[in-house]
Motif scaffolding. Sequence first.
Motif, PDB file in Angstrom:
ATOM      1  N   VAL A  17      64.260  84.873  85.186  1.00 41.49           N
ATOM      2  CA  VAL A  17      63.623  84.582  86.478  1.00 41.49           C
ATOM      3  C   VAL A  17      62.765  83.329  86.360  1.00 41.49           C
ATOM      4  CG1 VAL A  17      62.010  85.429  88.236  1.00 41.49           C
ATOM      5  CG2 VAL A  17      63.718  86.970  87.246  1.00 41.49           C
ATOM      6  N   TYR A  18      61.973  83.230  85.301  1.00 40.76           N
ATOM      7  CA  TYR A  18      61.139  82.043  85.116  1.00 40.76           C
ATOM      8  C   TYR A  18      61.994  80.814  84.815  1.00 40.76           C
ATOM      9  CZ  TYR A  18      57.346  78.998  83.609  1.00 40.76           C
ATOM     10  OH  TYR A  18      56.462  77.951  83.476  1.00 40.76           O
ATOM     11  N   ASP A  19      63.091  80.976  84.107  1.00 36.83           N
ATOM     12  CA  ASP A  19      64.001  79.854  83.869  1.00 36.83           C
ATOM     13  C   ASP A  19      64.487  79.286  85.199  1.00 36.83           C
ATOM     14  OD1 ASP A  19      63.745  80.182  81.114  1.00 36.83           O
ATOM     15  OD2 ASP A  19      65.606  81.341  80.933  1.00 36.83           O
ATOM     16  N   LEU A  20      64.874  80.161  86.110  1.00 41.89           N
ATOM     17  CA  LEU A  20      65.322  79.711  87.431  1.00 41.89           C
ATOM     18  C   LEU A  20      64.160  79.119  88.223  1.00 41.89           C
ATOM     19  CD1 LEU A  20      67.694  82.658  88.330  1.00 41.89           C
ATOM     20  CD2 LEU A  20      68.368  80.294  87.850  1.00 41.89           C
ATOM     21  N   PHE A  21      62.988  79.728  88.112  1.00 41.43           N
ATOM     22  CA  PHE A  21      61.805  79.201  88.800  1.00 41.43           C
ATOM     23  C   PHE A  21      61.546  77.759  88.367  1.00 41.43           C
ATOM     24  CE2 PHE A  21      57.358  78.527  89.718  1.00 41.43           C
ATOM     25  CZ  PHE A  21      57.171  79.171  90.928  1.00 41.43           C
ATOM     26  N   LYS A  22      61.603  77.500  87.070  1.00 46.31           N
ATOM     27  CA  LYS A  22      61.396  76.133  86.577  1.00 46.31           C
ATOM     28  C   LYS A  22      62.509  75.208  87.060  1.00 46.31           C
ATOM     29  CE  LYS A  22      60.988  77.356  82.241  1.00 46.31           C
ATOM     30  NZ  LYS A  22      60.766  77.335  80.772  1.00 46.31           N
ATOM     31  N   ARG A  35      53.890  68.484  96.876  1.00 50.65           N
ATOM     32  CA  ARG A  35      53.380  69.823  97.205  1.00 50.65           C
ATOM     33  C   ARG A  35      54.598  70.650  97.575  1.00 50.65           C
ATOM     34  NH1 ARG A  35      48.096  70.930  96.138  1.00 50.65           N
ATOM     35  NH2 ARG A  35      48.138  72.479  97.746  1.00 50.65           N
ATOM     36  N   PHE A  36      54.584  71.910  97.143  1.00 55.09           N
ATOM     37  CA  PHE A  36      55.744  72.750  97.413  1.00 55.09           C
ATOM     38  C   PHE A  36      55.314  74.209  97.433  1.00 55.09           C
ATOM     39  CE2 PHE A  36      60.222  74.102  96.744  1.00 55.09           C
ATOM     40  CZ  PHE A  36      60.816  73.273  97.675  1.00 55.09           C
ATOM     41  N   SER A  37      56.144  75.054  97.989  1.00 58.28           N
ATOM     42  CA  SER A  37      55.842  76.475  98.128  1.00 58.28           C
ATOM     43  C   SER A  37      56.467  77.281  96.988  1.00 58.28           C
ATOM     44  CB  SER A  37      56.368  76.992  99.466  1.00 58.28           C
ATOM     45  OG  SER A  37      56.343  78.399  99.494  1.00 58.28           O
ATOM     46  N   HIS A  38      55.631  77.978  96.242  1.00 56.56           N
ATOM     47  CA  HIS A  38      56.152  78.855  95.192  1.00 56.56           C
ATOM     48  C   HIS A  38      56.921  80.025  95.802  1.00 56.56           C
ATOM     49  CE1 HIS A  38      51.970  79.864  96.064  1.00 56.56           C
ATOM     50  NE2 HIS A  38      52.126  81.069  95.560  1.00 56.56           N
ATOM     51  N   TRP A  39      56.565  80.415  97.023  1.00 55.82           N
ATOM     52  CA  TRP A  39      57.317  81.460  97.729  1.00 55.82           C
ATOM     53  C   TRP A  39      58.727  80.966  98.058  1.00 55.82           C
ATOM     54  CZ3 TRP A  39      56.163  86.449  99.543  1.00 55.82           C
ATOM     55  CH2 TRP A  39      54.919  86.929  99.130  1.00 55.82           C
ATOM     56  N   LEU A  40      58.844  79.712  98.443  1.00 52.98           N
ATOM     57  CA  LEU A  40      60.154  79.153  98.743  1.00 52.98           C
ATOM     58  C   LEU A  40      61.024  79.121  97.489  1.00 52.98           C
ATOM     59  CD1 LEU A  40      61.919  77.911 100.950  1.00 52.98           C
ATOM     60  CD2 LEU A  40      60.896  75.703 100.405  1.00 52.98           C
ATOM     61  N   VAL A  41      60.440  78.758  96.361  1.00 54.86           N
ATOM     62  CA  VAL A  41      61.180  78.761  95.098  1.00 54.86           C
ATOM     63  C   VAL A  41      61.699  80.161  94.794  1.00 54.86           C
ATOM     64  CG1 VAL A  41      61.040  78.388  92.605  1.00 54.86           C
ATOM     65  CG2 VAL A  41      59.891  76.796  94.163  1.00 54.86           C
ATOM     66  N   MET A  42      60.826  81.141  94.890  1.00 55.77           N
ATOM     67  CA  MET A  42      61.238  82.517  94.574  1.00 55.77           C
ATOM     68  C   MET A  42      62.286  83.024  95.563  1.00 55.77           C
ATOM     69  SD  MET A  42      60.937  84.753  92.246  1.00 55.77           S
ATOM     70  CE  MET A  42      59.462  84.273  91.370  1.00 55.77           C
TER      71      MET A  42
END
Length: 93
Positions: A17-22, A35-42
């Motif tokens: 999951v963290y690999d994909l997050f990165k 600037r970006f949304s961590h919710w959008l990434v997830m």
Amino acid sequence: MTQKQEWWKWHKLNPHVYDLFKQFTFEAIDKGHERFSHWLVMNRIRWETSIDTVGDEFKIRNDYIAYYARLFMSEFPQHNQLFRIKKMKEDVI
């Protein structure tokens, strides 16, 4: 067990999951986002992949998203302003 400890245990069982997050976060950075949304990434992870996770029935709990943003900014301090984060109850004053 605190929420952060629960997340860390889950994270250790699901490192992909963290690999994909990165991966997805760096794609946004490479496109010029400062600037970006961590919710959008997830949610991109949720949308584009079928993740085999170990743990509770919700697969990736919403409560864990903020921890991934903090982990990323800790690992890559040059991007410590990328995600807008709020103080968490567990944060030390």
